[in-house]
Motif scaffolding. Structure first.
Motif, PDB file in Angstrom:
ATOM      1  N   ASN A  25       0.722  -0.942  -0.273  1.00 11.67           N
ATOM      2  CA  ASN A  25      -0.249   0.112   0.127  1.00 11.67           C
ATOM      3  C   ASN A  25       1.218   1.400  -0.088  1.00 11.67           C
ATOM      4  O   ASN A  25       0.760   2.171  -0.634  1.00 11.67           O
ATOM      5  CB  ASN A  25      -0.972  -0.095   0.914  1.00 11.67           C
ATOM      6  N   ILE A  26       1.720   1.582   1.079  1.00  8.62           N
ATOM      7  CA  ILE A  26       2.964   2.261   0.563  1.00  8.62           C
ATOM      8  C   ILE A  26       3.319   2.436  -0.680  1.00  8.62           C
ATOM      9  O   ILE A  26       3.531   3.884  -1.152  1.00  8.62           O
ATOM     10  CB  ILE A  26       3.843   2.606   1.306  1.00  8.62           C
ATOM     11  N   TRP A  27       3.906   1.275  -1.031  1.00 11.25           N
ATOM     12  CA  TRP A  27       4.529   1.570  -2.635  1.00 11.25           C
ATOM     13  C   TRP A  27       4.090   2.225  -3.472  1.00 11.25           C
ATOM     14  O   TRP A  27       4.457   2.937  -4.382  1.00 11.25           O
ATOM     15  CB  TRP A  27       5.261   0.256  -2.913  1.00 11.25           C
ATOM     16  N   ILE A  28       2.140   1.573  -3.170  1.00  9.48           N
ATOM     17  CA  ILE A  28       1.188   2.201  -4.616  1.00  9.48           C
ATOM     18  C   ILE A  28       1.821   3.756  -3.961  1.00  9.48           C
ATOM     19  O   ILE A  28       1.133   4.673  -4.990  1.00  9.48           O
ATOM     20  CB  ILE A  28       0.206   1.527  -4.186  1.00  9.48           C
ATOM     21  N   LEU A  29       1.862   4.772  -3.020  1.00  6.02           N
ATOM     22  CA  LEU A  29       0.872   5.892  -2.707  1.00  6.02           C
ATOM     23  C   LEU A  29       2.226   6.058  -3.194  1.00  6.02           C
ATOM     24  O   LEU A  29       2.738   7.259  -3.516  1.00  6.02           O
ATOM     25  CB  LEU A  29       1.074   5.512  -1.150  1.00  6.02           C
ATOM     26  N   ILE A  30       3.691   5.808  -3.637  1.00  4.26           N
ATOM     27  CA  ILE A  30       5.009   6.559  -3.419  1.00  4.26           C
ATOM     28  C   ILE A  30       5.233   6.158  -5.210  1.00  4.26           C
ATOM     29  O   ILE A  30       5.346   7.457  -5.645  1.00  4.26           O
ATOM     30  CB  ILE A  30       6.023   5.830  -3.045  1.00  4.26           C
ATOM     31  N   ASN A  31       4.356   5.054  -5.477  1.00 10.15           N
ATOM     32  CA  ASN A  31       4.685   4.845  -7.158  1.00 10.15           C
ATOM     33  C   ASN A  31       3.557   4.075  -7.065  1.00 10.15           C
ATOM     34  O   ASN A  31       3.104   3.089  -7.276  1.00 10.15           O
ATOM     35  CB  ASN A  31       5.745   3.663  -7.248  1.00 10.15           C
ATOM     36  N   PRO A  32       2.572   4.981  -8.151  1.00  9.07           N
ATOM     37  CA  PRO A  32       1.105   4.615  -8.134  1.00  9.07           C
ATOM     38  C   PRO A  32       0.903   4.198  -9.489  1.00  9.07           C
ATOM     39  O   PRO A  32       0.298   4.462 -10.367  1.00  9.07           O
ATOM     40  CB  PRO A  32       0.481   5.926  -8.623  1.00  9.07           C
ATOM     41  N   GLY A  82     -13.047  -7.539   3.025  1.00  7.32           N
ATOM     42  CA  GLY A  82     -12.961  -8.091   1.622  1.00  7.32           C
ATOM     43  C   GLY A  82     -11.798  -8.123   0.959  1.00  7.32           C
ATOM     44  O   GLY A  82     -12.720  -8.159  -0.255  1.00  7.32           O
ATOM     45  N   PHE A  83     -11.120  -7.807   0.796  1.00  8.76           N
ATOM     46  CA  PHE A  83      -9.989  -7.396  -0.558  1.00  8.76           C
ATOM     47  C   PHE A  83      -8.979  -7.414  -0.102  1.00  8.76           C
ATOM     48  O   PHE A  83      -8.500  -7.981   1.651  1.00  8.76           O
ATOM     49  CB  PHE A  83     -11.035  -6.154  -0.584  1.00  8.76           C
ATOM     50  N   VAL A  84      -8.193  -7.920  -0.636  1.00  6.72           N
ATOM     51  CA  VAL A  84      -6.896  -7.484  -0.859  1.00  6.72           C
ATOM     52  C   VAL A  84      -5.971  -6.228  -0.418  1.00  6.72           C
ATOM     53  O   VAL A  84      -5.199  -5.669   0.824  1.00  6.72           O
ATOM     54  CB  VAL A  84      -5.752  -8.662  -1.544  1.00  6.72           C
ATOM     55  N   ILE A  85      -6.014  -5.880  -1.463  1.00  9.46           N
ATOM     56  CA  ILE A  85      -5.778  -4.207  -1.216  1.00  9.46           C
ATOM     57  C   ILE A  85      -6.943  -3.717  -2.595  1.00  9.46           C
ATOM     58  O   ILE A  85      -7.549  -4.290  -3.079  1.00  9.46           O
ATOM     59  CB  ILE A  85      -4.443  -4.490  -2.167  1.00  9.46           C
ATOM     60  N   ALA A  86      -7.043  -2.909  -1.802  1.00 10.22           N
ATOM     61  CA  ALA A  86      -8.082  -1.658  -2.278  1.00 10.22           C
ATOM     62  C   ALA A  86      -7.737  -0.238  -2.032  1.00 10.22           C
ATOM     63  O   ALA A  86      -7.700   0.175  -1.142  1.00 10.22           O
ATOM     64  CB  ALA A  86      -9.591  -1.420  -1.387  1.00 10.22           C
ATOM     65  N   GLU A  87      -7.017   0.134  -3.560  1.00 13.75           N
ATOM     66  CA  GLU A  87      -6.802   1.841  -3.774  1.00 13.75           C
ATOM     67  C   GLU A  87      -8.017   2.121  -3.202  1.00 13.75           C
ATOM     68  O   GLU A  87      -7.211   3.546  -3.086  1.00 13.75           O
ATOM     69  CB  GLU A  87      -6.914   1.940  -5.098  1.00 13.75           C
ATOM     70  N   ARG A  88      -9.105   2.356  -2.961  1.00 17.78           N
ATOM     71  CA  ARG A  88     -10.095   3.318  -2.598  1.00 17.78           C
ATOM     72  C   ARG A  88      -9.992   3.601  -1.182  1.00 17.78           C
ATOM     73  O   ARG A  88      -9.818   4.787  -0.577  1.00 17.78           O
ATOM     74  CB  ARG A  88     -11.605   2.686  -3.419  1.00 17.78           C
ATOM     75  N   VAL A  89      -9.541   2.879   0.011  1.00 17.57           N
ATOM     76  CA  VAL A  89      -8.920   3.203   1.032  1.00 17.57           C
ATOM     77  C   VAL A  89      -8.034   3.917   1.467  1.00 17.57           C
ATOM     78  O   VAL A  89      -7.474   4.639   2.776  1.00 17.57           O
ATOM     79  CB  VAL A  89      -8.888   1.638   2.579  1.00 17.57           C
ATOM     80  N   LEU A  90      -7.196   4.360   0.161  1.00 20.12           N
ATOM     81  CA  LEU A  90      -5.785   5.323   0.048  1.00 20.12           C
ATOM     82  C   LEU A  90      -5.677   7.060  -0.093  1.00 20.12           C
ATOM     83  O   LEU A  90      -5.090   7.227  -0.698  1.00 20.12           O
ATOM     84  CB  LEU A  90      -4.916   4.836  -0.740  1.00 20.12           C
ATOM     85  N   ALA A 141      -2.980  12.028   1.429  1.00 20.68           N
ATOM     86  CA  ALA A 141      -3.086  13.843   2.106  1.00 20.68           C
ATOM     87  C   ALA A 141      -2.026  13.760   2.880  1.00 20.68           C
ATOM     88  O   ALA A 141      -0.925  14.031   3.237  1.00 20.68           O
ATOM     89  CB  ALA A 141      -4.506  14.040   2.427  1.00 20.68           C
ATOM     90  N   GLY A 142      -1.933  12.365   3.447  1.00 25.17           N
ATOM     91  CA  GLY A 142      -1.124  12.189   4.440  1.00 25.17           C
ATOM     92  C   GLY A 142       0.627  11.746   4.282  1.00 25.17           C
ATOM     93  O   GLY A 142       1.595  12.673   4.232  1.00 25.17           O
ATOM     94  N   MET A 143       0.517  10.756   2.889  1.00 28.01           N
ATOM     95  CA  MET A 143       2.063  10.890   2.050  1.00 28.01           C
ATOM     96  C   MET A 143       2.332  11.999   1.584  1.00 28.01           C
ATOM     97  O   MET A 143       3.187  12.254   1.431  1.00 28.01           O
ATOM     98  CB  MET A 143       1.631   9.797   1.247  1.00 28.01           C
ATOM     99  N   CYS A 144       1.683  12.993   1.419  1.00 33.82           N
ATOM    100  CA  CYS A 144       1.807  14.172   0.897  1.00 33.82           C
ATOM    101  C   CYS A 144       2.714  14.842   1.495  1.00 33.82           C
ATOM    102  O   CYS A 144       3.266  15.604   1.358  1.00 33.82           O
ATOM    103  CB  CYS A 144       0.643  15.201  -0.303  1.00 33.82           C
ATOM    104  N   MET A 145       1.738  14.705   2.419  1.00 37.45           N
ATOM    105  CA  MET A 145       2.196  16.438   3.588  1.00 37.45           C
ATOM    106  C   MET A 145       3.639  15.481   4.213  1.00 37.45           C
ATOM    107  O   MET A 145       4.566  16.464   4.550  1.00 37.45           O
ATOM    108  CB  MET A 145       1.740  16.440   4.874  1.00 37.45           C
ATOM    109  N   LEU A 146       3.628  14.213   4.315  1.00 42.38           N
ATOM    110  CA  LEU A 146       5.387  13.461   4.318  1.00 42.38           C
ATOM    111  C   LEU A 146       6.208  13.491   3.898  1.00 42.38           C
ATOM    112  O   LEU A 146       7.008  14.262   4.043  1.00 42.38           O
ATOM    113  CB  LEU A 146       5.108  11.852   5.328  1.00 42.38           C
ATOM    114  N   ILE A 147       5.773  13.903   2.964  1.00 47.95           N
ATOM    115  CA  ILE A 147       6.578  14.174   0.826  1.00 47.95           C
ATOM    116  C   ILE A 147       7.008  15.914   1.411  1.00 47.95           C
ATOM    117  O   ILE A 147       8.638  16.044   0.983  1.00 47.95           O
ATOM    118  CB  ILE A 147       6.603  13.733   0.021  1.00 47.95           C
ATOM    119  N   THR A 148       5.970  16.563   1.619  1.00 46.51           N
ATOM    120  CA  THR A 148       6.239  17.923   2.265  1.00 46.51           C
ATOM    121  C   THR A 148       7.737  17.981   3.464  1.00 46.51           C
ATOM    122  O   THR A 148       7.855  18.659   3.719  1.00 46.51           O
ATOM    123  CB  THR A 148       5.343  18.926   2.182  1.00 46.51           C
ATOM    124  N   TYR A 149       6.987  17.466   3.638  1.00 45.65           N
ATOM    125  CA  TYR A 149       8.026  17.195   5.551  1.00 45.65           C
ATOM    126  C   TYR A 149       9.347  17.185   5.243  1.00 45.65           C
ATOM    127  O   TYR A 149      11.311  17.452   5.089  1.00 45.65           O
ATOM    128  CB  TYR A 149       7.446  16.212   6.267  1.00 45.65           C
TER     129      TYR A 149
END
Length: 530
Positions: free
Chosen positions: A121-128, A201-209, A214-222
């Motif tokens: 999930n974190i990798w998908i946020l970094i590299n979609p 009921g899912f393995v990975i669901a992109e909708r939950v990200l 937004a948190g990842m964007c703020m972390l990258i900003t930091y």
């Protein structure tokens, strides 16, 4: 202010009704209030880090903090209770192919699988660039051995998260609140999909990200702020940011185009997860809807090969094979499907249809009744059961079955039509007339009902009413040779020979090979020559 807090709670309520992840906004509002609005140093309060008493006093200067937090807490509890009630006070039941990682034996391996999924999930946020509409059914194989290299990925990811959390605790810079809020915004919205509190009921669901992004964007900003601190290469960093934004924007545009059609979406999923049975199932279903049965059969067979217990793929493949006349294999597939999932009502009904075509009448009836046992409101099954009783010449049972179908689905054209035809054939013309009138209340322009009711009025020698309904049927389907033939028969019996001949000729033009029409024209000519 309290007003905007209530507005936020209202929107959170609406989002929770759409998707349960929306309730996490309550936690985000609470964290934002504490960390950013009131500037409370929770680490100092928890004695994790020392702080001057004056700073603590200043942080508590907002008198409405407790009121806002209480509103958020009560709202969250009420939403949980309401959502729990809507769900019937029970969590959903999922099958192993929905989320195989949550069915892994042993708590240790289950935890390793969960941590690995968090890393993905974190990798998908970094590299979609690695996105798929469905991640179930073998898209990500489960980890069942310590020799699997992915164990080291999970371990490295866990260590990195722990180090990041420790760093956020020890950071004393003015941007510490940004770091902590980034982590909260990254982690909290993901919790409902983490398998920690309940199985999802899912393995990975992109909708939950979505919120976590937004948190990842703020972390990258930091991170950018930290990199830019004390360096003379700010120009390089600025160019890097522009390139990053351009890259992400391009990927968003590309992904949006993939979502414009089912075909492009499913094909993109196949590139990412070629071992995902559900991807091939969806491609097969799409081809079946387009009439490309060869490709549909290939995809359904591939889905079953990848997931041998894929009962839905078996059901759909059996339906195509049934239409092609390959009844024996269709029966085998459907029998296996209902063995895998005994409550699969559609497969039971389709099995009954195949068995009826194979003249296994007793087994067909049992299959239909089994389908109705698992889905009581199943009009199509009642319709097929009625057809079976018709073949057995159990006329009253057939009429009752079709009646059940029309009660459950008043617009079930075939059930109304079959009822009218059977009542006509057994001489129950008055009852057929009443049934036809009842059908027209819900299907006033259905040409099959109009046509059969016209035939019934003709047999009752109500020629005016019969003509009226024939003309209404022809208005809805004017190129139907049978309708022109039957209204010609009506005019013929009525003595309106000119109109009869005109109707016969129209019927003959539409269907030149119809022997009945040719014979009727010859009979009409002989009667005129007398």
């Amino acid at each position: 202010s309290i007003f905007w807090l209530l507005v936020s709670i209202s929107f959170t309520t609406l989002s929770t009704f759409c998707k349960e992840q929306g309730i996490t906004v309550i936690g985000l509002c609470s964290a934002f209030d504490v960390i950013m609005v009131c500037r409370i140093d929770m680490l100092s309060i928890l004695k994790i880090r020392s702080s001057s008493s004056s700073s603590l006093i200043n942080n508590y200067n907002n008198n409405y903090l407790l009121l806002r937090q209480l509103c958020l807490l009560l709202s969250g509890v009420l939403l949980l209770i309401l959502r729990w009630r809507i769900m019937g006070y029970a969590t959903p039941t999922f099958q192993i192919h929905d989320n195989p990682h949550s069915f892994v034996d042993g708590a240790i391996f289950r935890a390793i699988n969960y941590i690995y999924l968090y890393a993905i999930n974190i990798w998908i946020l970094i590299n979609p660039g690695w996105l798929c509409f469905d991640w179930s059914m073998g898209c990500i194989p489960v980890i069942t051995s310590f020799s699997d290299y992915r164990v080291y990925i999970a371990t490295t990811f866990l260590a990195s998260i722990i180090l990041l959390l420790l760093y956020s605790v020890k950071d004393t810079s003015k941007h510490q609140s940004l770091l902590i809020l980034s982590l909260v915004l990254l982690i909290v919205p993901f919790l409902p999909g983490s398998n920690i509190f309940f199985r999802v009921g899912f393995v990975i669901a992109e909708r939950v990200l979505y919120l976590s992004s937004a948190g990842m964007c703020m972390l990258i900003t930091y991170g950018i702020i930290s990199l830019a601190k004390g360096t003379e290469k700010k120009r390089v960093i600025q160019i890097g940011i522009i390139l990053l934004i351009t890259l992400y924007t391009s990927r968003s545009i590309q992904r949006s185009k993939e979502w414009r059609s089912e075909e492009s979406l499913f094909q993109s999923g196949e590139k990412v997860c070629p071992l995902n049975a559900k991807v091939h199932y969806n491609i097969g279903k799409l081809n079946a809807d387009k009439g490309n049965n060869t490709q549909a059969i290939y995809r359904y067979r591939l889905a079953i090969k990848l997931s041998p217990d894929y009962d839905q793929a078996m059901n759909n493949l059996a339906n195509i094979l049934k239409d092609k006349g390959e009844l024996v294999e269709a029966e085998d597939l459907l029998t296996k499907a209902v063995t895998i999932r005994p409550e699969f009502a559609a497969a039971w009904m389709n099995l009954g249809i195949v068995q009826a075509q194979l003249k296994k009448i007793g087994l067909a009836e049992k299959s239909y009744l089994q389908a109705l046992r698992h889905r009581r409101k199943y009009p199509d099954c009642y319709y097929n059961l009625g057809n079976l009783y018709l073949e057995l010449k159990q006329h009253q049972a057939a009429i009752q079955a079709w009646r059940n179908a029309t009660i459950l689905k008043p617009t079930h054209v075939n059930a109304w039509t079959n009822t009218l035809i059977l009542l006509d054939n057994i001489g129950e013309l008055k009852l057929a007339e009443n049934v036809g009138k009842e059908a027209l209340k819900v299907l006033p322009r259905e040409h099959q009902v109009l046509f059969n009711l016209a035939n019934i009025y003709g047999k009752l020698e109500k020629y005016t009413e019969s003509e009226q309904f024939f003309l209404l049927a022809l208005k809805e389907d004017q190129n139907n040779a049978k309708y022109h033939l039957n209204i010609g028969v009506l005019y013929h019996r009525w003595g309106k020979y000119d109109k009869a001949e005109e109707a016969y000729q129209t019927a003959l033009q539409l269907n030149p090979s119809n022997k009945v029409t040719q014979d009727n024209i010859a009979m009409l000519q002989r009667q005129r020559n007398k």
